[in-house]
Design a protein around this motif. Structure first.
Motif, mmCIF file in Angstrom:
data_model
loop_
_atom_site.group_PDB
_atom_site.id
_atom_site.type_symbol
_atom_site.label_atom_id
_atom_site.label_comp_id
_atom_site.label_asym_id
_atom_site.label_seq_id
_atom_site.Cartn_x
_atom_site.Cartn_y
_atom_site.Cartn_z
ATOM 1 N N VAL A 1 0.822 -1.219 0.000
ATOM 2 C CA VAL A 1 0.000 0.000 0.000
ATOM 3 C C VAL A 1 0.854 1.266 0.000
ATOM 4 O O VAL A 1 0.624 2.170 -0.820
ATOM 5 N N PRO A 2 1.856 1.401 0.877
ATOM 6 C CA PRO A 2 2.685 2.625 0.803
ATOM 7 C C PRO A 2 3.459 2.751 -0.506
ATOM 8 O O PRO A 2 3.631 3.867 -1.011
ATOM 9 N N LEU A 3 3.901 1.629 -1.075
ATOM 10 C CA LEU A 3 4.628 1.694 -2.339
ATOM 11 C C LEU A 3 3.692 2.104 -3.475
ATOM 12 O O LEU A 3 4.065 2.906 -4.342
ATOM 13 N N LEU A 4 2.472 1.571 -3.464
ATOM 14 C CA LEU A 4 1.485 1.982 -4.467
ATOM 15 C C LEU A 4 1.140 3.456 -4.294
ATOM 16 O O LEU A 4 1.010 4.204 -5.284
ATOM 17 N N ALA A 5 1.008 3.888 -3.045
ATOM 18 C CA ALA A 5 0.716 5.305 -2.787
ATOM 19 C C ALA A 5 1.835 6.196 -3.307
ATOM 20 O O ALA A 5 1.580 7.290 -3.827
ATOM 21 N N ALA A 6 3.085 5.736 -3.199
ATOM 22 C CA ALA A 6 4.221 6.513 -3.706
ATOM 23 C C ALA A 6 4.112 6.695 -5.213
ATOM 24 O O ALA A 6 4.338 7.796 -5.739
ATOM 25 N N TYR A 7 3.774 5.628 -5.919
ATOM 26 C CA TYR A 7 3.609 5.735 -7.371
ATOM 27 C C TYR A 7 2.457 6.671 -7.720
ATOM 28 O O TYR A 7 2.582 7.516 -8.632
ATOM 29 N N LEU A 8 1.337 6.553 -7.009
ATOM 30 C CA LEU A 8 0.174 7.395 -7.301
ATOM 31 C C LEU A 8 0.464 8.863 -6.999
ATOM 32 O O LEU A 8 0.017 9.753 -7.728
ATOM 33 N N GLY B 1 6.308 7.234 -11.308
ATOM 34 C CA GLY B 1 4.962 7.778 -11.483
ATOM 35 C C GLY B 1 4.973 9.119 -12.197
ATOM 36 O O GLY B 1 4.074 9.408 -12.995
ATOM 37 N N HIS B 2 5.992 9.930 -11.930
ATOM 38 C CA HIS B 2 6.080 11.222 -12.614
ATOM 39 C C HIS B 2 6.278 11.045 -14.114
ATOM 40 O O HIS B 2 5.701 11.785 -14.913
ATOM 41 N N VAL B 3 7.098 10.071 -14.484
ATOM 42 C CA VAL B 3 7.383 9.851 -15.905
ATOM 43 C C VAL B 3 6.223 9.146 -16.598
ATOM 44 O O VAL B 3 5.882 9.484 -17.749
ATOM 45 N N TRP B 4 5.608 8.195 -15.905
ATOM 46 C CA TRP B 4 4.458 7.465 -16.469
ATOM 47 C C TRP B 4 3.262 7.620 -15.528
ATOM 48 O O TRP B 4 2.898 6.698 -14.807
ATOM 49 N N PRO B 5 2.604 8.799 -15.535
ATOM 50 C CA PRO B 5 1.521 9.062 -14.581
ATOM 51 C C PRO B 5 0.204 8.411 -14.991
ATOM 52 O O PRO B 5 -0.315 8.647 -16.089
ATOM 53 N N VAL B 6 -0.322 7.603 -14.091
ATOM 54 C CA VAL B 6 -1.575 6.913 -14.391
ATOM 55 C C VAL B 6 -2.718 7.905 -14.571
ATOM 56 O O VAL B 6 -3.666 7.646 -15.330
ATOM 57 N N TRP B 7 -2.649 9.070 -13.900
ATOM 58 C CA TRP B 7 -3.724 10.050 -13.995
ATOM 59 C C TRP B 7 -3.696 10.839 -15.302
ATOM 60 O O TRP B 7 -4.658 11.526 -15.624
ATOM 61 N N HIS B 8 -2.611 10.778 -16.034
ATOM 62 C CA HIS B 8 -2.444 11.636 -17.209
ATOM 63 C C HIS B 8 -2.020 10.842 -18.446
ATOM 64 O O HIS B 8 -1.188 11.290 -19.225
ATOM 65 N N GLY B 9 -2.591 9.670 -18.596
ATOM 66 C CA GLY B 9 -2.340 8.886 -19.804
ATOM 67 C C GLY B 9 -0.913 8.378 -19.938
ATOM 68 O O GLY B 9 -0.442 8.101 -21.040
ATOM 69 N N PHE B 10 -0.216 8.233 -18.822
ATOM 70 C CA PHE B 10 1.156 7.702 -18.796
ATOM 71 C C PHE B 10 2.123 8.544 -19.627
ATOM 72 O O PHE B 10 3.121 8.043 -20.135
ATOM 73 N N ARG B 11 1.850 9.840 -19.748
ATOM 74 C CA ARG B 11 2.748 10.774 -20.453
ATOM 75 C C ARG B 11 3.092 11.917 -19.510
ATOM 76 O O ARG B 11 2.305 12.844 -19.344
ATOM 77 N N GLY B 12 4.246 11.809 -18.870
ATOM 78 C CA GLY B 12 4.625 12.794 -17.884
ATOM 79 C C GLY B 12 5.930 13.494 -18.200
ATOM 80 O O GLY B 12 6.267 13.701 -19.368
ATOM 81 N N GLY B 13 6.656 13.852 -17.157
ATOM 82 C CA GLY B 13 7.904 14.579 -17.319
ATOM 83 C C GLY B 13 9.108 13.666 -17.277
ATOM 84 O O GLY B 13 9.007 12.480 -17.585
#
Length: 209
Positions: free
Chosen positions: A9-16, A94-106
């Motif tokens: 759970v904490p590791l998943l939260a880190a990615y999110l 998560g920043h590079v492949w953000p689940v909230w933004h279509g996996f297109r990040g920074g």
């Protein structure tokens, strides 16, 4: 099972957390997706080019903050504090492949800094020196960022850092170099744009004696 939950759970939260992109969240307030402008990257440098320094500062604050929060939660929630380094790495992913933004990040550099501010704050000062030195001497933001990332494992090795820190440093060096591969290709081709306002050494050479 409870032990597994307390780890996953904490590791998943880190990615999110890492998936919360500063440039895209703030861009919505202006009705702009920065990925459609400038370099197309959802990071602080492109935010500066597209919408100015105030917007860019907000982006960088969010991206650093989420890396710091992920590492902090890892230290307090994970069964072994050493796992906090993995939480910091997952925030970068998560920043590079953000689940909230279509996996297109920074490209992850600011989020790396956030994690280090919690887990190894003294390293940030050393990396900042490298970053600034390369930036003012070359004018290339991407080259400065990659140089600082590559310096991290050297610093960790030289200071005999513990294995989790060494592993994180190696991850950062390889991952940041990979996310900046387009910048490196343009540098090799001579087509990488310079950030003229911070290319201070060229200004010094251009002044009259």
């Amino acid at each position: 099972m409870p032990a597994l939950v307390h780890t996953v759970v904490p590791l998943l939260a880190a990615y999110l957390l890492g998936s919360l992109s500063g440039s895209l969240l703030l861009g919505r307030l202006r009705g702009i997706d920065v990925r459609r402008h400038g370099s197309g990257n959802a990071g602080g440098t492109n935010a500066l080019r597209v919408l100015g320094w105030r917007y860019a500062l907000g982006v960088v604050a969010i991206d650093i903050g989420k890396g710091a929060l992920a590492a902090w939660l890892g230290l307090r929630l994970l069964p072994d504090p050493a796992w906090a380094w993995l939480a910091a790495a997952l925030a970068v992913v998560g920043h590079v492949w953000p689940v909230w933004h279509g996996f297109r990040g920074g490209k992850g550099a600011a989020t790396v800094v956030g994690g280090l501010l919690v887990l190894w704050p003294t390293a940030v000062a050393a990396l900042l020196v490298v970053w600034l030195a390369v930036l003012v001497s070359s004018g290339y933001v991407g080259l400065a960022t990659v140089s600082a990332a590559l310096a991290l494992p050297l610093l960790a090795w030289g200071l005999a850092a513990p294995p989790p820190a060494l592993a994180y440093a190696g991850f950062v060096a390889l991952f940041v170099a990979w996310t900046h591969r387009a910048n490196l290709r343009r540098l090799h081709a001579g087509s990488e744009p310079r950030f003229e306002r911070v290319w201070l050494l060229r200004r010094g050479r251009g002044r009259a004696p």
